[in-house]
Design a protein around this motif. Structure first.
Motif, PDB file in Angstrom:
ATOM      1  N   MET A   1       0.767  -1.071  -0.039  1.00  0.00           N
ATOM      2  CA  MET A   1      -0.256   0.105  -0.041  1.00  0.00           C
ATOM      3  C   MET A   1       1.051   1.354  -0.028  1.00  0.00           C
ATOM      4  O   MET A   1       1.946   1.234   0.917  1.00  0.00           O
ATOM      5  N   LYS A   2       0.779   2.161  -0.955  1.00  0.00           N
ATOM      6  CA  LYS A   2       1.406   3.468  -0.716  1.00  0.00           C
ATOM      7  C   LYS A   2       1.153   4.398   0.007  1.00  0.00           C
ATOM      8  O   LYS A   2      -0.210   4.619   0.374  1.00  0.00           O
ATOM      9  N   THR A   3       2.184   4.850   0.668  1.00  0.00           N
ATOM     10  CA  THR A   3       1.889   5.909   1.544  1.00  0.00           C
ATOM     11  C   THR A   3       2.667   7.316   1.196  1.00  0.00           C
ATOM     12  O   THR A   3       3.376   7.323   0.396  1.00  0.00           O
ATOM     13  N   THR A   4       2.019   8.409   1.711  1.00  0.00           N
ATOM     14  CA  THR A   4       2.715   9.598   1.532  1.00  0.00           C
ATOM     15  C   THR A   4       3.056  10.434   2.686  1.00  0.00           C
ATOM     16  O   THR A   4       2.309  10.270   3.624  1.00  0.00           O
ATOM     17  N   THR A   5       4.162  10.977   2.602  1.00  0.00           N
ATOM     18  CA  THR A   5       4.688  11.513   3.814  1.00  0.00           C
ATOM     19  C   THR A   5       4.917  13.096   3.465  1.00  0.00           C
ATOM     20  O   THR A   5       5.618  13.346   2.398  1.00  0.00           O
ATOM     21  N   THR A   6       4.606  13.905   4.163  1.00  0.00           N
ATOM     22  CA  THR A   6       4.581  15.407   4.103  1.00  0.00           C
ATOM     23  C   THR A   6       6.036  15.902   4.686  1.00  0.00           C
ATOM     24  O   THR A   6       6.146  15.770   5.918  1.00  0.00           O
ATOM     25  N   PHE A   7       6.894  16.217   3.799  1.00  0.00           N
ATOM     26  CA  PHE A   7       8.368  16.481   4.393  1.00  0.00           C
ATOM     27  C   PHE A   7       8.391  18.038   4.574  1.00  0.00           C
ATOM     28  O   PHE A   7       9.069  18.386   5.639  1.00  0.00           O
ATOM     29  N   ILE A   8       7.628  18.713   3.983  1.00  0.00           N
ATOM     30  CA  ILE A   8       7.660  20.245   4.064  1.00  0.00           C
ATOM     31  C   ILE A   8       6.215  20.614   4.065  1.00  0.00           C
ATOM     32  O   ILE A   8       5.715  20.507   2.973  1.00  0.00           O
ATOM     33  N   GLU A   9       5.783  21.297   4.859  1.00  0.00           N
ATOM     34  CA  GLU A   9       4.265  21.945   4.813  1.00  0.00           C
ATOM     35  C   GLU A   9       4.390  23.534   4.834  1.00  0.00           C
ATOM     36  O   GLU A   9       4.944  24.261   5.767  1.00  0.00           O
ATOM     37  N   ARG A  10       3.831  23.950   3.766  1.00  0.00           N
ATOM     38  CA  ARG A  10       3.832  25.682   3.527  1.00  0.00           C
ATOM     39  C   ARG A  10       2.933  26.165   4.667  1.00  0.00           C
ATOM     40  O   ARG A  10       2.008  25.680   5.137  1.00  0.00           O
ATOM     41  N   THR A  11       3.570  27.281   4.917  1.00  0.00           N
ATOM     42  CA  THR A  11       2.761  28.005   6.094  1.00  0.00           C
ATOM     43  C   THR A  11       2.383  29.406   5.442  1.00  0.00           C
ATOM     44  O   THR A  11       1.473  30.053   5.986  1.00  0.00           O
ATOM     45  N   ASP A  12       2.836  29.926   4.199  1.00  0.00           N
ATOM     46  CA  ASP A  12       2.354  31.022   3.344  1.00  0.00           C
ATOM     47  C   ASP A  12       1.798  30.573   2.102  1.00  0.00           C
ATOM     48  O   ASP A  12       2.582  29.995   1.353  1.00  0.00           O
ATOM     49  N   SER A  13       0.678  30.758   2.020  1.00  0.00           N
ATOM     50  CA  SER A  13       0.051  30.108   0.659  1.00  0.00           C
ATOM     51  C   SER A  13       0.326  30.768  -0.557  1.00  0.00           C
ATOM     52  O   SER A  13      -0.120  30.410  -1.633  1.00  0.00           O
ATOM     53  N   THR A  14       1.081  32.115  -0.190  1.00  0.00           N
ATOM     54  CA  THR A  14       1.351  32.748  -1.479  1.00  0.00           C
ATOM     55  C   THR A  14       2.363  32.279  -2.179  1.00  0.00           C
ATOM     56  O   THR A  14       2.715  32.580  -3.436  1.00  0.00           O
ATOM     57  N   TRP A  15       3.336  31.246  -1.608  1.00  0.00           N
ATOM     58  CA  TRP A  15       4.392  30.768  -2.310  1.00  0.00           C
ATOM     59  C   TRP A  15       4.233  29.308  -2.467  1.00  0.00           C
ATOM     60  O   TRP A  15       3.764  28.588  -1.766  1.00  0.00           O
ATOM     61  N   GLU A  16       4.620  29.065  -3.753  1.00  0.00           N
ATOM     62  CA  GLU A  16       4.266  27.920  -4.516  1.00  0.00           C
ATOM     63  C   GLU A  16       5.439  27.137  -4.900  1.00  0.00           C
ATOM     64  O   GLU A  16       6.330  27.737  -5.566  1.00  0.00           O
ATOM     65  N   PRO A  17       5.669  25.997  -4.455  1.00  0.00           N
ATOM     66  CA  PRO A  17       7.088  25.314  -4.892  1.00  0.00           C
ATOM     67  C   PRO A  17       7.083  25.054  -6.434  1.00  0.00           C
ATOM     68  O   PRO A  17       6.216  24.566  -6.887  1.00  0.00           O
ATOM     69  N   TRP A  18       8.227  25.370  -6.982  1.00  0.00           N
ATOM     70  CA  TRP A  18       8.370  25.420  -8.488  1.00  0.00           C
ATOM     71  C   TRP A  18       9.114  24.296  -8.777  1.00  0.00           C
ATOM     72  O   TRP A  18       8.727  23.533  -9.820  1.00  0.00           O
ATOM     73  N   CYS A  19      10.028  23.809  -8.167  1.00  0.00           N
ATOM     74  CA  CYS A  19      11.173  23.062  -8.355  1.00  0.00           C
ATOM     75  C   CYS A  19      11.960  22.481  -7.383  1.00  0.00           C
ATOM     76  O   CYS A  19      12.310  23.541  -6.513  1.00  0.00           O
ATOM     77  N   VAL A  20      12.437  21.470  -7.247  1.00  0.00           N
ATOM     78  CA  VAL A  20      13.411  20.950  -6.170  1.00  0.00           C
ATOM     79  C   VAL A  20      14.625  20.335  -6.762  1.00  0.00           C
ATOM     80  O   VAL A  20      14.648  19.832  -7.857  1.00  0.00           O
ATOM     81  N   TYR A  21      15.531  20.271  -5.835  1.00  0.00           N
ATOM     82  CA  TYR A  21      16.961  19.470  -6.188  1.00  0.00           C
ATOM     83  C   TYR A  21      17.509  19.052  -4.766  1.00  0.00           C
ATOM     84  O   TYR A  21      17.496  19.890  -3.636  1.00  0.00           O
ATOM     85  N   TRP A  22      17.781  17.787  -4.505  1.00  0.00           N
ATOM     86  CA  TRP A  22      18.505  17.291  -3.220  1.00  0.00           C
ATOM     87  C   TRP A  22      19.857  17.123  -3.619  1.00  0.00           C
ATOM     88  O   TRP A  22      20.521  16.707  -4.730  1.00  0.00           O
ATOM     89  N   SER A  23      20.533  17.739  -2.534  1.00  0.00           N
ATOM     90  CA  SER A  23      22.050  18.000  -2.527  1.00  0.00           C
ATOM     91  C   SER A  23      22.886  16.629  -1.984  1.00  0.00           C
ATOM     92  O   SER A  23      22.559  16.425  -0.844  1.00  0.00           O
ATOM     93  N   PRO A  24      23.519  15.912  -3.136  1.00  0.00           N
ATOM     94  CA  PRO A  24      24.113  14.714  -2.415  1.00  0.00           C
ATOM     95  C   PRO A  24      25.233  15.090  -1.480  1.00  0.00           C
ATOM     96  O   PRO A  24      25.730  14.203  -0.589  1.00  0.00           O
ATOM     97  N   SER A  25      25.807  16.268  -1.440  1.00  0.00           N
ATOM     98  CA  SER A  25      26.986  16.435  -0.666  1.00  0.00           C
ATOM     99  C   SER A  25      26.447  16.847   0.870  1.00  0.00           C
ATOM    100  O   SER A  25      27.086  16.565   1.845  1.00  0.00           O
ATOM    101  N   THR A  26      25.234  17.432   1.002  1.00  0.00           N
ATOM    102  CA  THR A  26      25.011  17.878   2.352  1.00  0.00           C
ATOM    103  C   THR A  26      23.571  17.286   2.737  1.00  0.00           C
ATOM    104  O   THR A  26      23.149  17.200   3.932  1.00  0.00           O
ATOM    105  N   GLY A  27      22.860  16.748   1.773  1.00  0.00           N
ATOM    106  CA  GLY A  27      21.434  16.029   2.069  1.00  0.00           C
ATOM    107  C   GLY A  27      20.471  16.821   2.323  1.00  0.00           C
ATOM    108  O   GLY A  27      19.489  16.773   2.427  1.00  0.00           O
ATOM    109  N   ASP A  28      20.782  18.308   1.996  1.00  0.00           N
ATOM    110  CA  ASP A  28      19.754  19.417   1.963  1.00  0.00           C
ATOM    111  C   ASP A  28      18.967  19.243   0.713  1.00  0.00           C
ATOM    112  O   ASP A  28      19.278  18.560  -0.247  1.00  0.00           O
ATOM    113  N   LEU A  29      17.522  19.776   0.976  1.00  0.00           N
ATOM    114  CA  LEU A  29      16.680  19.826  -0.236  1.00  0.00           C
ATOM    115  C   LEU A  29      16.607  21.340  -0.302  1.00  0.00           C
ATOM    116  O   LEU A  29      16.189  22.381   0.276  1.00  0.00           O
TER     117      LEU A  29
END
Length: 221
Positions: free
Chosen positions: A1-29
Motif C-alpha cells: 500500500m502506497k503512503t505519502t509523507t509530508t516532508f515540508i508543509e507550507r505556512t504561506d500560501s502565496t508561495w508555491e514550490p516550483w522545482c526541487v533539488y536534493w544535494s548529495p553533498s549535504t543532504g539538504d533539499l
C-alpha cells in the motif's frame, strides 16, 4: 500500500514550490518557489529533518534575484544554480546566498531563454536554451565555453537535463511534441573527470537514443 509523507508543509500560501533539488553533498533539499502576487521567486533550503535553514531571495543591494525559477541544481563548489525563465538568465549564488553572477547568453550576443539545467563532474554548468534550441556549456564562473548540441542534430528542442556522475553521460529530454524522445550523450570520459580536464568534442561523442513511451507533456514557460 502506497503512503505519502509530508516532508515540508507550507505556512504561506502565496508561495508555491516550483522545482526541487536534493544535494548529495549535504543532504539538504533546495526548493525554488514562486509568488503569484508579487511575481517573484526565492530559493529555500531545508535540512534532512525538514527544517528551513536558509532563504535566498535578494542580492547585496536588496534587489530580487529571481522572477520565475523553473529549474534548480547545485554545483560541486556549493553554488546554487537556477534557470530563471522570466528574467532570461542563469542565476548563480554562493552556498551562503551571495550573488555571484547571472549568465544571459554567449559573447555572440544571442539571447538566452533558459530551461533545464545541470552541472557535470568538472563543475561546468549546462543549460537548455529555448531560443536557439541548443545546450550551452559555461564554466563555474559564468564564462561561455561551447554548444554541446545544435539544432541540426537529432535532439530538436532540448528541454530538460540530467548528468550521471557514475557514467558521465548527459541525459537530454526533448520539449518538442513531434520529436518526443530522450537522448543520452557522452562528452566527458572518466579520465577527464579524474584529471579535471575537459576538451569538448561533440563530433566524436557516443550517442544513445531512447524514444519516450509516454507522449503526455507538461506545459512550461
Amino acid at each position: 500500500m502506497k503512503t505519502t509523507t509530508t516532508f515540508i508543509e507550507r505556512t504561506d500560501s502565496t508561495w508555491e514550490p516550483w522545482c526541487v533539488y536534493w544535494s548529495p553533498s549535504t543532504g539538504d533539499l533546495l526548493v525554488a518557489m514562486y509568488n503569484y502576487r508579487t511575481m517573484t521567486g526565492k530559493v529555500t533550503r531545508y535540512n534532512q529533518s525538514g527544517q528551513l535553514t536558509q532563504t535566498i531571495q535578494y542580492n547585496n543591494t536588496g534587489r530580487g534575484l529571481y522572477s520565475d525559477p523553473l529549474y534548480i541544481t547545485e554545483n560541486k563548489n556549493g553554488d546554487v544554480v537556477v534557470s530563471d525563465s522570466e528574467s532570461r538568465a542563469v542565476v548563480v549564488t554562493e552556498r551562503g546566498g551571495r550573488h555571484r553572477f547571472s549568465y544571459t547568453g554567449p559573447p555572440s550576443g544571442s539571447r538566452l531563454w533558459p530551461r533545464g539545467i545541470c552541472t557535470d563532474a568538472l563543475s561546468h554548468i549546462l543549460v537548455c536554451d529555448r531560443y536557439t534550441k541548443t545546450v550551452q556549456m559555461i564554466n563555474k564562473d559564468g564564462r561561455f565555453l561551447s554548444h554541446l548540441l545544435t539544432e541540426p542534430q537529432e535532439m530538436g528542442d532540448p528541454c530538460s537535463l540530467s548528468y550521471d556522475v557514475n557514467t558521465h553521460r548527459l541525459w537530454v529530454g526533448s520539449g518538442s511534441r513531434d520529436n518526443n524522445k530522450v537522448c543520452v550523450y557522452r562528452y566527458i570520459t572518466r579520465q577527464d573527470a579524474l584529471t579535471d580536464e575537459h576538451r569538448p568534442r561533440p563530433d566524436g561523442d557516443t550517442r544513445y537514443t531512447t524514444h519516450r513511451h509516454n507522449n503526455s507533456s507538461t506545459k512550461r514557460k
